[in-house]
Design an enzyme around this catalytic site. Structure first.
Site: not given
Ligand SMILES: NC(=O)c1ccc[n+]([C@@H]2O[C@H](COP(=O)([O-])OP(=O)(O)OC[C@H]3O[C@@H](n4cnc5c(N)ncnc54)[C@H](OP(=O)(O)O)[C@@H]3O)[C@@H](O)[C@H]2O)c1
Length: 438
Positions: A105, A129, A134, A136, A187, A190, A205, A302
């Site tokens: 986002k 989406e 998330g 929904i 958790g 952050e 969002k 999640g």
């Molecule tokens: N978490 C949620 O519940 C949630 C919900 C809605 C939307 N989102 C969105 O989804 C996206 C991902 O969130 P997340 O929570 O999954 O993040 P995360 O757990 O921090 O994972 C980020 C991933 O990106 C990889 N990464 C970081 N920099 C990179 C780069 N330059 N090149 C290649 N890989 C790279 C990291 O690699 P390594 O693991 O190898 O270090 C990690 O695997 C974000 O945009 C977030 O806003 C998340």
């Protein structure tokens, strides 16, 4: 059976959730799509890290070109986050003629013109989406379910951290800082919670929601934003006495050619559906001119809920790829010729009802002086409570006024006149009141 290859960037919470879903529900997805979804390659920052998901047979690396230059990969999934490398990957993928699915986002909100400009130029599909609420399916409702409706309002609870904290504060009478510390331990928040509790995430969002609702790309910086760190247990209790719960809402409307877009703490009537959305849950109201108010409720974050939304976008785009169609549903709900450059309404121009908590010296005539100033700006009072008397003459007493609908500009002018008066003993708390979907 045909195979649709995807290239995955990022193997964190959402990336791992996506892979788990593609593996666990492989037969179901095959039955629904009529093809196999195969993760052909993964690019991640630290490929050597141990993961909680089966990666057998999937090559991992750090080099974006391994995916972006692979002609056998039609769909790129970006789950890195942020606006640096992710921006280059998304633009690179679109430039290479690929479709993109992202949960990002921040990128979609802060670089809307650039990203959507490229999507339209290339006639690509952009699945997003997972970026709002998330798991929904809210954006699909805007793009397809409500395709024949003017969207009168988008509004909802879109940040689980804020909602968790406000819910706990209400249930336990606890202070913001104490609940935040507990949420961090569990958790739900952050280590640096600013992004969530000060409303940046909700504003991202909301930008996506209003851009889709109105076929535009609003400048992200113009979205009005307030977080929840200034909300006290006292406000939650007074709101309760007056018949309201306090929620952090994102609100978008279109008024006379200007987009109203704001995120802030809000008093919601206690019998409204949004008032009972508690804990980390999200809920979004979409109100259309034909359908009237609709509400979607569920988990806004999640690995599995968000991964579910990402997987649904992959399947949707894979169907287009299998049918040989590009850009079937316009990314911003309207075709390129119908995109509009709409300004965002300054916060001073919005109108709302208001909760105002004054901290005043306990003496006769104070209320009359406050209401006289407000009356001179055309603001009328709906209800008032003064819950306690001061133990000591120098202690402030709280006076709470609920106004009828008023312009924000008039509220601000009144408060700037009342603020310096000799009986005012502290800053005035201002919280807007909304009756979403009515
Ligand atoms: N978490 C949620 O519940 C949630 C919900 C809605 C939307 N989102 C969105 O989804 C996206 C991902 O969130 P997340 O929570 O999954 O993040 P995360 O757990 O921090 O994972 C980020 C991933 O990106 C990889 N990464 C970081 N920099 C990179 C780069 N330059 N090149 C290649 N890989 C790279 C990291 O690699 P390594 O693991 O190898 O270090 C990690 O695997 C974000 O945009 C977030 O806003 C998340």
């Amino acid at each position: 059976m045909r195979t649709i290859n995807i290239g995955l960037f990022g193997l964190g919470v959402v990336g791992t959730g996506l892979l788990t879903i593609l593996q666990n529900n492989r037969d179901l997805i095959r039955a629904r799509l009529g093809a196999e979804v195969r993760v052909k390659r993964i690019v991640t920052a630290h490929p050597e890290k141990p993961r909680s998901v089966n990666l057998a047979g999937i090559p991992l690396g750090t080099e974006p070109a391994a995916i972006l230059a692979d002609p056998e990969i039609p769909i790129v999934v970006e789950l890195i986050g942020g606006t640096g490398a992710a921006r280059e990957i998304v633009l690179g993928a679109l430039e290479a003629g690929k479709h993109v699915v992202t949960a990002n986002k921040a990128l979609l909100a802060e670089h809307a013109q650039e990203i959507f400009g490229k999507v339209y130029e290339k006639g690509a599909s952009l699945g997003m989406e997972a970026a709002v609420a998330g798991g929904i399916p809210v954006l699909r409702s805007l793009k397809e379910g409500l395709a024949a409706d003017n969207i009168l309002e988008v509004a909802g609870i879109v940040n689980g951290t804020c909602n968790y904290i406000l819910t706990k504060m209400a249930q336990e009478g606890a202070q913001f800082a104490d609940v935040l510390a507990e949420a961090q331990q569990l958790g739900y928040a952050e280590a640096d919670p600013t992004f969530d509790v000060e409303g940046h995430d909700a504003a991202h969002k909301l930008a996506v929601l209003v851009n889709l609702a109105y076929g535009t790309t609003v400048p992200f910086g113009a979205i009005y934003r307030e977080g929840i760190s200034g909300i006290t247990p006292m406000d939650i209790e007074f709101a309760r006495l007056l018949g309201y719960n306090i929620k952090h809402l994102a609100i978008g409307k279109l008024e006379d050619g200007r987009v109203e877009a704001r995120v802030h703490p809000t008093l919601v009537p206690r019998d409204h559906l949004l008032a009972s959305v508690n804990g980390v849950f999200n809920a979004v109201f979409l109100t259309g001119d034909n359908v009237d108010a609709t509400m979607s409720y569920g988990r806004g974050a999640g690995g599995l809920p968000t991964g579910s939304a990402v997987a649904s976008d992959v399947i949707d785009i894979a169907r287009n790829v299998l049918s040989g169609i590009r850009g079937r549903v316009p990314a911003l709900t309207v075709v390129a010729e119908a995109l509009r450059d709409l300004p965002v309404m300054p916060i001073e121009d919005i109108s709302s009802e208001y909760y105002l908590r004054f901290q005043v010296r306990d003496r006769a005539g104070v209320l009359a002086r406050i209401t006289t100033v407000m009356g001179s700006h055309g603001i009328s009072i709906q209800s008032m409570i003064q819950p306690s008397q001061a133990d000591h003459p120098d202690d402030p007493v709280q006076v709470i006024l609920i106004t009828h609908r008023a312009r924000e500009r008039d509220i601000r002018r009144s408060l700037s006149e009342i603020g310096p008066m000799d009986f005012i003993l502290g800053p005035t708390q201002v919280i807007r009141i909304e009756r979403v979907g009515t």
